[in-house]
Design an enzyme around this catalytic site. Structure first.
Site, PDB file in Angstrom:
ATOM      1  N   ASP A  61       0.835  -1.194   0.000  1.00  0.00           N
ATOM      2  CA  ASP A  61       0.000   0.000   0.000  1.00  0.00           C
ATOM      3  C   ASP A  61       0.875   1.251   0.000  1.00  0.00           C
ATOM      4  O   ASP A  61       1.745   1.414   0.855  1.00  0.00           O
ATOM      5  CB  ASP A  61      -0.885  -0.013   1.256  1.00  0.00           C
ATOM      6  CG  ASP A  61      -1.738   1.244   1.355  1.00  0.00           C
ATOM      7  OD1 ASP A  61      -2.832   1.255   0.770  1.00  0.00           O
ATOM      8  OD2 ASP A  61      -1.310   2.217   2.012  1.00  0.00           O
ATOM      9  N   TYR A  66       2.905   9.727   0.403  1.00  0.00           N
ATOM     10  CA  TYR A  66       3.978   9.059   1.149  1.00  0.00           C
ATOM     11  C   TYR A  66       5.357   9.162   0.491  1.00  0.00           C
ATOM     12  O   TYR A  66       6.360   8.847   1.125  1.00  0.00           O
ATOM     13  CB  TYR A  66       3.684   7.559   1.339  1.00  0.00           C
ATOM     14  CG  TYR A  66       2.346   7.208   1.917  1.00  0.00           C
ATOM     15  CD1 TYR A  66       1.603   8.115   2.663  1.00  0.00           C
ATOM     16  CD2 TYR A  66       1.813   5.925   1.714  1.00  0.00           C
ATOM     17  CE1 TYR A  66       0.366   7.765   3.182  1.00  0.00           C
ATOM     18  CE2 TYR A  66       0.584   5.570   2.238  1.00  0.00           C
ATOM     19  CZ  TYR A  66      -0.149   6.493   2.962  1.00  0.00           C
ATOM     20  OH  TYR A  66      -1.366   6.143   3.466  1.00  0.00           O
ATOM     21  N   LYS A  96      -3.029   5.923  -3.712  1.00  0.00           N
ATOM     22  CA  LYS A  96      -4.090   6.904  -3.470  1.00  0.00           C
ATOM     23  C   LYS A  96      -3.633   8.262  -3.998  1.00  0.00           C
ATOM     24  O   LYS A  96      -2.444   8.581  -3.913  1.00  0.00           O
ATOM     25  CB  LYS A  96      -4.364   7.057  -1.968  1.00  0.00           C
ATOM     26  CG  LYS A  96      -4.303   5.776  -1.182  1.00  0.00           C
ATOM     27  CD  LYS A  96      -4.269   6.032   0.323  1.00  0.00           C
ATOM     28  CE  LYS A  96      -3.972   4.768   1.090  1.00  0.00           C
ATOM     29  NZ  LYS A  96      -2.565   4.369   1.076  1.00  0.00           N
ATOM     30  N   HIS A 129      -7.891   9.494  -1.244  1.00  0.00           N
ATOM     31  CA  HIS A 129      -7.206   9.439   0.052  1.00  0.00           C
ATOM     32  C   HIS A 129      -8.060   9.999   1.199  1.00  0.00           C
ATOM     33  O   HIS A 129      -8.091   9.439   2.291  1.00  0.00           O
ATOM     34  CB  HIS A 129      -5.874  10.193  -0.035  1.00  0.00           C
ATOM     35  CG  HIS A 129      -4.841   9.723   0.928  1.00  0.00           C
ATOM     36  ND1 HIS A 129      -3.496   9.800   0.677  1.00  0.00           N
ATOM     37  CD2 HIS A 129      -4.945   9.152   2.158  1.00  0.00           C
ATOM     38  CE1 HIS A 129      -2.827   9.302   1.710  1.00  0.00           C
ATOM     39  NE2 HIS A 129      -3.679   8.911   2.626  1.00  0.00           N
TER      40      HIS A 129
END
Length: 332
Positions: A61, A66, A96, A129
């Protein structure tokens, strides 16, 4: 060099859980890649992902936020060249888009950029998200600028998500951090319902109402922060310091993390858990050959509930959500 670092391990076969209405399987336990500050652990991250693939992890994921898409893409490529996997198709990859891309005309370009970062032709799952838009922009960061918060046009954004699926750029589409009410709004306009709602879930934030609603609507819940995400911007130590969980873990000769993950697994949802340490990655997989007793489940059921990450960043007097109550529609 890489081959010496990544010695063959005994591989665990992770059971799958069905994605609601689609009937398709997703690994019940996956590896998360959110390390704060974002992008700070890319080399370590790549190495940890290679370890994880060797141990049996197949779901990874990531998210634009990130900054871990590139190391994940590099690790996938290396795993294939080292023969850890025969093809990318053996993996389930989720990403996302960030709130700055939560606009009708920005979803598809955001997915294309994600695929470029990952060096992949398609995703398995693409998620919204947060149920919030920010003013369009290239900068993806936290903390976000509250004056840039905008209401999300669920209908037009979801139409773009559906287009991404129709184009074959993602196999499934879903959401993250959506309440029952926001899911209801989305389902009212969706031609393709979301396959997954990825939310915070652990023994201290059990999400019973939301899980019930998602089950009824054929949406699979994926649990993030199953251990409380200690040491992150959005995390709390409360889960790992919970006395009830400590007692169960000691009696069982398991770690608190294993008790948490086993509990989440027994709720029939899928799990995303992050660690960059090989021993922890291994330990997190040792949850499939034992069960919690009725008494233990009852004790966990009685733990007082408190959300770890309320999402105050998304609340503003001038924004679409003027209180936490509005952001979560009272589910907090």
């Amino acid at each position: 060099m890489a081959e010496q670092q990544h010695k063959p391990e005994e591989m665990v076969s992770i059971p799958e859980v069905s994605m609601g209405a689609t009937g398709q399987g997703i690994p019940s336990l996956g590896m998360g890649t959110a390390v704060y500050p974002f992008g700070s652990a890319s080399e370590t991250m790549k190495s940890a992902i290679l370890d994880a693939i060797q141990l049996g992890y197949r779901h990874f994921d990531t998210a634009a936020l990130y900054q871990s898409e590139q190391p994940l893409g590099e690790a996938i490529k290396e795993a294939q060249s080292l023969g850890f996997i025969k093809s990318r198709d053996e993996l389930f990859i989720t990403s996302k888009f960030w709130c700055t891309d939560a606009h009708h005309d920005r979803v598809l370009p955001a997915l294309k950029k994600t695929l470029q970062n990952l060096q992949l032709e398609y995703l398995d799952l693409y998620l919204i998200h947060w149920p919030v838009s920010l003013k369009p922009g290239e900068l993806i960061e936290l903390p976000l600028k509250k004056e840039e918060l905008l209401p999300m046009d669920f209908k037009s954004v979801w139409e773009s998500m559906e287009q991404c699926q129709k184009l074959g750029l993602t196999r499934f589409i879903g959401v993250s951090n959506f309440s029952c009410k926001k899911l209801q709004e989305l389902l009212a306009v969706a031609k393709i319902p979301p396959a997954i709602n990825q939310v915070e879930m652990n023994p201290l934030w059990q999400q019973k109402k939301l899980r019930e609603f998602c089950k009824e609507k054929g949406i699979l819940v994926t649990a993030y922060s199953p251990l409380g995400a200690k040491g992150t911007l959005w995390g709390t130590n409360r889960v790992m310091e919970c006395e009830v969980l400590k007692e169960i873990a000691e009696a069982r000769r398991k770690t608190i993390a294993q008790v948490c993950l086993r509990w989440v697994y027994e709720q029939g949802v899928s799990i995303i858990v992050k660690s960059l340490k090989k021993e922890r990655l291994k330990e997190n997989l040792e949850i499939f050959d034992w069960m919690l007793s009725k008494d233990e489940l009852k004790k966990i059921d009685g733990i007082s509930q408190k959300k770890g990450y309320p999402g105050l960043e998304f609340v503003s007097e001038e924004g679409p959500y003027k209180s936490l109550d509005e952001l979560w529609d009272g589910e907090i």
